[in-house]
Design a protein around this motif. Structure first.
Motif, PDB file in Angstrom:
ATOM      1  N   ASP A 168     -32.700   3.177  31.879  1.00  0.00           N
ATOM      2  CA  ASP A 168     -32.970   3.536  33.260  1.00  0.00           C
ATOM      3  C   ASP A 168     -34.423   3.354  33.689  1.00  0.00           C
ATOM      4  OD1 ASP A 168     -30.492   4.041  34.282  1.00  0.00           O
ATOM      5  OD2 ASP A 168     -30.441   6.073  33.461  1.00  0.00           O
ATOM      6  N   LEU A 169     -35.234   2.749  32.832  1.00  0.00           N
ATOM      7  CA  LEU A 169     -36.564   2.373  33.317  1.00  0.00           C
ATOM      8  C   LEU A 169     -36.396   1.112  34.165  1.00  0.00           C
ATOM      9  CD1 LEU A 169     -38.860   2.763  30.162  1.00  0.00           C
ATOM     10  CD2 LEU A 169     -38.566   4.329  32.084  1.00  0.00           C
ATOM     11  N   SER A 170     -37.334   0.924  35.083  1.00  0.00           N
ATOM     12  CA  SER A 170     -37.290  -0.326  35.833  1.00  0.00           C
ATOM     13  C   SER A 170     -37.777  -1.445  34.906  1.00  0.00           C
ATOM     14  CB  SER A 170     -38.189  -0.230  37.060  1.00  0.00           C
ATOM     15  OG  SER A 170     -39.539  -0.231  36.667  1.00  0.00           O
ATOM     16  N   LEU A 171     -37.567  -2.686  35.310  1.00  0.00           N
ATOM     17  CA  LEU A 171     -37.966  -3.822  34.483  1.00  0.00           C
ATOM     18  C   LEU A 171     -39.456  -3.738  34.169  1.00  0.00           C
ATOM     19  CD1 LEU A 171     -37.237  -6.501  33.175  1.00  0.00           C
ATOM     20  CD2 LEU A 171     -37.670  -7.614  35.361  1.00  0.00           C
TER      21      LEU A 171
ATOM     22  N   ASP B 166     -41.429  -1.169  34.182  1.00  0.00           N
ATOM     23  CA  ASP B 166     -41.760  -0.072  33.274  1.00  0.00           C
ATOM     24  C   ASP B 166     -41.296  -0.369  31.849  1.00  0.00           C
ATOM     25  OD1 ASP B 166     -42.908   1.221  35.359  1.00  0.00           O
ATOM     26  OD2 ASP B 166     -41.209   2.535  35.776  1.00  0.00           O
TER      27      ASP B 166
ATOM     28  N   GLN C 134     -37.747  -4.788  40.585  1.00  0.00           N
ATOM     29  CA  GLN C 134     -38.371  -4.859  39.267  1.00  0.00           C
ATOM     30  C   GLN C 134     -39.380  -3.730  39.078  1.00  0.00           C
ATOM     31  OE1 GLN C 134     -40.009  -8.735  38.514  1.00  0.00           O
ATOM     32  NE2 GLN C 134     -37.984  -9.681  38.305  1.00  0.00           N
TER      33      GLN C 134
ATOM     34  N   GLY D  98     -37.117   0.095  40.196  1.00  0.00           N
ATOM     35  CA  GLY D  98     -35.808   0.442  39.676  1.00  0.00           C
ATOM     36  C   GLY D  98     -34.677  -0.148  40.484  1.00  0.00           C
TER      37      GLY D  98
ATOM     38  N   LYS E 197     -31.658   8.452  42.114  1.00  0.00           N
ATOM     39  CA  LYS E 197     -30.684   8.772  41.070  1.00  0.00           C
ATOM     40  C   LYS E 197     -30.514  10.282  40.985  1.00  0.00           C
ATOM     41  CE  LYS E 197     -32.733   5.909  38.232  1.00  0.00           C
ATOM     42  NZ  LYS E 197     -33.216   5.339  36.974  1.00  0.00           N
TER      43      LYS E 197
END
Lengths: 796, 622
Positions: A650-653, A655, B429, B432, B621
């Motif tokens: 669930d981290l962004s790309l 991160d 990116q 999220g 979320k």
């Protein structure tokens, strides 16, 4: 004047009783009254007759007819009577809760209902030893509770809900072996008993006090006995009727006697007794105080003098002045006027009313400040009373009864008799507020109108609208409800169209199963609660497909329902989108599910896959591709967690890559950047920030030299300064391009050099920027230098 | 420095009556459940409740303990539970879980649900579905208008914005109509009504219906407020007025809101402001004399003003030196308290200013403002786009990045497909992938859109841009956009002169027009429309504007005879913002009022700013 008191009969020293004719009856009866079962409603109410109820020889198939007549004998209605064999006798009584009825059944048991409106029958306890019907009985109302008083032989019993107890009236003359009649007064305060010795006992209904007694020496059982008294009067009297004889007895040694020519029936009223026979209808009452004062022979009461004065005045006689002076000298003019007004109210003949009112009006002229209300109101009330007393209407109300009954109830009675025009005229004449008056009556009229089956829907609707228009207080939906009640759905819908408040239309439309129409009306009303109510109706009524189709055409309702489903029925929400082929929203739905509903990684990936498919169908390739990337990233993050440990899911790309660099996994980071085609600029920012965070200055420098920076070198300066590493920052400042050189130099705090560069660039903006960074004494020289350069530039 | 009102400025009506009404009604409702009870309050209602009735008033009416409504089992042991909630389904489920847990444990208590500002049928239905409808009693606390300041009423319904403008849910409109009805019974009637926007029109019509049903009450009364103006936050389909709400605020009150978040008229100043170790809750309204003088000022003036004020204060303190005993006694008993109070406030606001400065310089605030101004004026689109890209790449702030993207989209009437794609990719990116849903929301609300692909110019442009370098492509784009004049925003801002042409520096110390609230770069559209309509007393002559706003069916006026309205009341104007208004708009209209001798009263569903707007659109979320 002398003839006016001709029908006055004195009873004792203080009271007069008079009897006058109300109507000569119009009903043309073939039978004698004695052959009929008779009942009459109080307050000048109608009369009901059931003919020949006792005649057994008639075929059983012929059911007796119950006829209802007005007090003047005009037929009002006929209904078929339903025979109740088991009932021996019944009494009707009136309390503040409405009209009640007490029944004596064939088994000699009493049953009571406090309100005929909702027939809750209550059986009273058994009377011990009661084998045959009591010789007489009645209902007493005390403290809002109804009791039954009955006589069996020489004994009296009081029956309440719990028990039956024997009672004895105080001061009852001895020798009574049976009670033949009993009567309760109109107000249920007094009771009269007639014994077989021809003796009448009068006392309070509580049986605690005797008022008076009378011995009439007639032993024959009377046909009827009723009280005849008026409110606020001290006189008590009962009227006893035999076949051909009528007797008024009270607290006096003598009685008043009348001869009856025909069978007659007595109806007790608030302030007297109505007596009707086949041919006439009369009223017997105690002469009211005001009338007595004025009309008593040789009366010197102020009212009497005033009446006299006015008459003389009309004759243009000077005696008028004499009478008037006489009243005025005694200072009784006000009283005189009041007396005349009051007496007018008690007169039945319009002529007499008029002359009394004229006298009052005459007297008023000589008074300075006589409040006009009582006079005006009396005129109005009398006008109303005379109108309803009219032969055709036949409601012989007296003034006292009318005041007790109230105008509202009188109007209700007129409305029930469908005397709409008269009721409206009265409302208009009395200037009653529309909502209570005219509108209400019109609404009643409309409700009656919709029952006219022979008139077409269009005509009825138009007629109603024409008459009612936009009258305030008229509810078209109520009228429509009535029409629907009569089975005229189409008419109801037409009437609803006139209803200005769309919210009011909805409940009835739902009841009539016009749910779709109800839905659009609810939407029109803007009341979302109403819309929601209809939606739930529709949902239960229609199958799912039709329900969704209906929603589709109503965007407002659709959004409302969607909002509800989002919180309460997620599956329905999905179905809704499916139904509409709304693939975009379906995609979003599954994306949301991948975060909220699914926990296992496989489940999440599967949800994303469904979402991606939906996005393709929606021709939203961007979203589809992004979703597929996310699936890849999720799987990868899972693998990273397995292999490297730590938190990746669930981290962004961005991160994810940063986390890898921070963990020293540079190779993997590079790989990821390539796999997901991270643009150079982002990668450089990312690496720069991460390496500075690690304070890996060596690696940073290597990185900076790996190729020409796509983001320039100013960011390097900035980030180093953020980590408070001026030394490293200065290294990069030298590599910053000319455009941003000044900024870089200022960042590392080299104001002097920044000034030089700015002067060299001859850039005004840069010069002022540097100048704003010059602080106090330390940069004094630099500031001067800039000012000089500026001055020079201006010279040129 | 702070402009005083003109001497003939009308007096404002006293709105404290609204508070008293709300308090009395709440007390009445609490008394309906006699005896000790625990009160469960929804988090969103806590601050508004605090402004109406404090804890001691609640205790007086036998409220024992206070709990927050949250997703945790309740520990209350009281026999009577009272819930004070907004009519939301999730609250109903919370209450149901509590009641059902009691049932399982064989426990019977009394439950009462008080809905504020009204109950919805859907809520009652959920209670029924959960099988507890018979166990709870429901009531309504019709508390819909909270006076935050002498001229500001808030309905404290931030969800109005998302519910209506995103989800198309109209349920709050009735609430607005009822609030207007209440106002008109207390302060009405309103002789002149104007409005623009679909929602405004609906609210207006519902309100009218309410008045008609209950007519007679206000008839014959002298109007206190001469004009009422209703407008939607997103006025039209293209929602150009979001621009106002999306720009960075630079007027002090707006800036405080952007930086510290003003909540229900008060702000929590952290240790960095109070220069002590604890936070301080400060009420910000006209009662705070220092704040009142700077709230509407451009930030660049505030420091100077505050230091001047500090010097004056010092001078007043200094007067002590030459005093004899008697004078000193006077000074201590009469002036010192006031001075100390002023001193305290002054140091707080100076602290706040410093803190703002620190935060703003860190992110290079000047650069940001420059970009915003460029977007408003439509210059250097390419550069601005790169700036936004960098903003995203550096992960400065998800909300800020989103705000800039939306600003770009609205001012340009949608992004060109290439930018639309790349900015979104970059954003996902950085922040999220769940923001895919955010973008879907933004597109639905018209805040972030793609230019129609059918646009031939765009097609040509993208072909051209492939052939040349980045920089050149930017120039070509600029050329194309000026050629096509395709932006609605441009057309409207030209028509209404929203972007003032300035020769030289815009003097922020002595503002000439409402543009000062955005540093002279932009006059808020909402405020300009109000100004124009008030000048004309109708929409006449604004047909073109109304058409551009796509509001031909939703602009209305309703004037009644003015003979009863005093000239004073005719200069009082109630502005109703449906979907929220910003402090910048409030400041701008206060400025307009001072210029023209009007006074404005603001009624908003909630005070908003760009961050709140963006958060309302974001999917987070769970």
């Amino acid at each position: 004047m002398d003839c006016y008191t001709a029908n006055w009969n004195p009873l004792g020293d203080s009271a007069f009783y008079r009897k006058y004719e109300l109507y000569s009856m119009d009903w043309d009866l073939k039978e004698e009254l004695r052959d009929c079962l008779v009942a009459a409603a109080p307050y000048g109410g109608p009369i009901a007759l059931l003919r020949n109820p006792w005649r057994k020889e008639k075929a059983a198939s012929v059911r007796p007819v119950l006829d209802i007549y007005s007090a003047s004998g005009m037929p009002l209605a006929s209904l078929l009577e339903v025979l109740q064999n088991r009932v021996l006798d019944a009494r009707i009584f009136h309390t503040e809760f409405g009209s009640g009825v007490a029944i004596l059944t064939g088994a000699h048991r009493f049953t009571l209902s406090a309100n005929v409106g909702d027939l809750k029958l209550r059986r009273m306890p058994e009377v011990p030893g009661l084998q045959s019907a009591p010789s007489c009985w009645t209902v007493l109302c005390q403290d809002r509770v109804a009791h039954i008083l009955l006589a069996v032989g020489p004994d009296l019993y009081l029956l309440d809900h719990a028990a039956c107890s024997a009672v004895t009236p105080p001061g009852l003359a001895p020798g009574v072996s049976s009670f033949l009649q009993m009567a309760v007064s109109f107000t249920y305060r007094h009771l009269a008993l007639f014994t077989d010795t021809g003796y009448i006992w009068m006392g309070t209904a509580s049986l605690k006090e005797k008022l008076c007694e009378f011995n009439c020496n007639i032993r024959a059982p009377p046909k009827q006995m009723v009280w005849c008294s008026r409110p606020r009067s001290k006189e008590r009297a009962v009227v006893v009727a035999w076949e051909r004889r009528l007797m008024v007895v009270g607290d006096a040694p003598e009685s008043i006697q009348f001869v009856l020519d025909e069978d007659s029936y007595l109806v007790p009223e608030l302030d007297g007794v109505r007596i009707f026979s086949r041919s006439t209808h009369e009223f017997l009452h105690e002469v009211p105080a005001a009338s007595e004062e004025i009309f008593k022979i040789a009366s010197m009461a102020p009212g009497a003098l005033l009446l006299e004065a006015q008459k003389e005045y009309e004759k243009e006689s000077q005696k008028a002045d004499e009478y008037l002076r006489e009243i005025q000298e005694l200072g009784q003019l006000t009283q005189a006027v009041q007396q005349c007004i009051e007496a007018a109210g008690h007169e039945h003949q319009p002529d007499m009313q008029k002359s009394l009112l004229r006298a009052a009006s005459f007297g008023k002229c000589f008074l300075d400040r006589f409040p006009p209300d009582s006079f005006v109101h009396m005129c109005q009330d009398l006008r109303v009373l005379n109108a309803v007393r009219d032969y055709h209407i036949g409601i012989p109300l007296t003034y006292s009864q009318y005041k007790q009954l109230t105008i509202q109830v009188l109007l209700d009675r007129l409305v029930l008799r469908r005397l709409y025009p008269l009721a409206i005229q009265i409302c208009e004449y009395l200037r009653l507020p529309e909502v209570q008056g005219v509108s209400r009556i019109l609404a009643h009229w409309a409700c009656y109108k919709v029952q006219q089956k022979d008139v077409s829907d269009e005509d009825v609707a138009r007629a109603i609208n024409q008459k009612l228009g936009d009258t305030p207080g008229v509810s078209y939906s109520d009228i429509a409800a009535r029409a629907y009640g009569c089975g005229r759905t189409e008419l109801a819908i037409k009437l609803l169209e006139y209803e200005p408040r769309s919210g009011e239309q909805v409940p009835l439309l739902l009841k009539m199963k016009r749910s779709k129409l109800a839905l659009s009306k609810a939407i029109e009303s803007g009341d979302t609660d109403l819309v929601f109510t209809v939606l739930l109706h529709l949902k239960n009524e229609l199958n799912r497909g039709d329900f969704f189709m209906t929603l589709r055409n109503q965007p407002m309702a659709l959004s409302l329902y969607r909002q509800f489903c989002k919180h309460q029925e997620l599956e329905t929400l999905k179905d809704l989108y499916n139904q509409d082929d709304n693939h975009q929203e379906l995609g979003s739905f599954h994306i949301r599910a991948s975060y909220a509903a699914e926990e296992r990684i496989e489940g999440r990936v599967a949800a994303l896959q469904t979402a991606a498919d939906a996005f393709y169908k929606a021709k939203n390739e961007f979203a589809a591709k992004a979703t597929e990337d996310q699936m890849r990233l999720l799987r990868l993050q899972r693998r990273l967690e397995d292999e490297l440990g730590g938190q990746f899911l669930d981290l962004s790309l961005h991160d994810t890559v940063t986390t890898l660099i921070l963990g020293g996994h540079n190779k993997r980071a590079e790989q990821l950047a390539r796999d997901f085609r991270i643009p150079d600029k982002r990668l450089w920012w990312l690496k720069l920030t991460a390496l500075a965070d690690l304070e890996d200055w060596e690696e940073l420098e290597k990185f900076s030299k790996s190729k020409k920076s796509p983001i320039g070198y100013l960011p390097f300066v900035e980030i180093c300064m953020k980590q408070h590493n001026k030394y490293e920052a200065k290294k990069y400042a030298s590599r910053v391009g000319p455009e941003q050189k000044v900024k870089a130099l200022l960042l590392v705090g080299d104001v002097a050099q920044a000034a030089d560069v700015a002067i060299e660039h001859r850039n005004e903006a840069e010069l002022s920027l540097v100048l704003s960074h010059c602080t106090g004494a330390t940069d004094g020289a630099t500031a001067d230098k800039i000012q000089r350069a500026r001055a020079q530039a201006q010279k040129k | 420095m702070a402009f005083p009102h003109r001497p003939d400025a009308p007096e404002l009506p006293d709105f404290s009556m609204l508070k008293r009404l709300a308090r009395d009604q709440l007390i009445y409702l609490l008394e309906q459940l006699p005896g000790k009870k625990d009160l469960f309050i929804e988090a969103d209602l806590m601050s508004p409740l605090d402004r109406i009735a404090n804890v001691s008033i609640l205790k007086q009416h036998e409220v024992d303990k206070l709990y927050k409504v949250e997703n945790k089992p309740a520990l209350s042991s009281n026999e009577q539970l009272c819930f004070l909630v907004r009519p939301r389904i999730k609250n109903m489920r919370y209450i149901a879980s509590l009641v059902n847990a009691d049932k399982l444990a064989g426990r019977t208590r009394k439950y009462k649900v008080i809905f504020s500002p009204q109950k919805f049928y859907a809520c009652e239905m959920v209670l029924e579905e959960e099988g507890i409808y018979g166990d709870v009693s429901c009531d309504e606390w019709a508390f819909s208008l909270l006076p935050l300041d002498v001229d500001l009423l808030s309905m404290e319904l931030p969800e109005f914005f998302r519910d209506y403008f995103l989800e198309g849910d109209q349920r709050w409109i009735n609430t607005v109509a009822q609030a207007l009805h209440l106002l008109s019974t207390l302060y009405g009637p309103f002789p002149n009504c104007y409005g623009i926007g679909r929602c405004a029109k609906m609210a207006y019509e519902l309100w009218r219906n309410l008045e008609e049903e209950e007519d007679g009450e206000t008839k014959g009364r002298r109007p206190e407020i001469g004009h009422i103006f209703l407008l939607d936050r997103g006025i039209s389909v293209s929602d150009v007025d979001f621009v106002t709400a999306l720009c960075s605020q630079v007027v002090y009150e707006g800036l405080v809101d952007d930086t510290f978040r003003i909540k229900c008229g008060s702000v929590d100043f952290g240790p960095e402001v109070t220069s002590s170790d604890k936070s301080l809750k400060v009420l910000l309204n006209a009662e705070d004399k220092v704040f009142n003088e700077i709230r509407n000022e451009h930030f660049s003036n505030v420091f100077g003003f505050l230091s001047q004020k500090a010097r004056n204060l010092q001078a007043q303190y200094d007067r002590r030196r030459g005093m004899d005993i008697k004078q000193m006694k006077n000074f201590v008993s009469q002036e010192l308290k006031g001075l100390k109070q002023e001193h305290r406030l002054l140091s707080l606001h100076i602290g706040a200013c410093e803190s703002i400065m620190k935060k703003k310089t860190k992110q290079d605030f000047q650069e940001l403002i420059k970009t915003e101004h460029a977007l408003l004026e439509g210059f250097n689109i390419r550069e601005s786009t790169s700036y936004i890209e960098e903003h995203i790449d550096r992960q400065v702030s998800p909300i800020e990045s989103l705000r800039l993207m939306c600003l770009l989209s609205i001012t340009e009437n949608g992004l060109i497909p290439k930018d639309y794609r790349s900015l979104k990719t970059q954003y996902l990116q950085s922040y999220g992938p769940e923001h895919l849903l955010t973008f879907s929301n933004l597109r639905r609300a018209g805040l972030l859109t793609e230019q129609a692909p059918g646009d031939t110019l765009t097609a040509v442009e993208s072909k051209v841009s492939k052939l040349v370098t980045d920089k050149a492509a930017g120039k070509i784009t600029d050329a194309f956009s000026s050629l096509a004049k395709r932006s609605n925003f441009r057309a409207i801002s030209k028509k209404l002169n929203l972007i003032p042409r300035v020769d030289g520096e815009y003097d922020l110390k002595v503002p000439r027009d409402m543009a000062y609230v955005f540093g002279g770069a932009y006059v808020p559209l909402s405020c300009r429309i109000i100004e124009q309509v008030l000048e004309r007393r109708s929409w006449q002559g604004l047909d073109e504007v109304v058409r551009l706003l796509n509001c031909s069916d939703f602009a209305f006026t309703d004037m009644t005879k003015e003979d009863k309205a005093s000239s004073e009341s005719l200069r009082l104007i109630l502005v109703v913002f449906l979907g929220g208004c910003t402090f910048s708009e409030i400041s701008a209209l206060r400025f307009l009022g001072r210029e023209k001798g009007y006074r404005f009263i603001f009624l908003t569903t909630a005070v908003t700013n760009s961050a709140r707007l963006m958060e309302a659109m974001s999917e987070v979320k769970a």
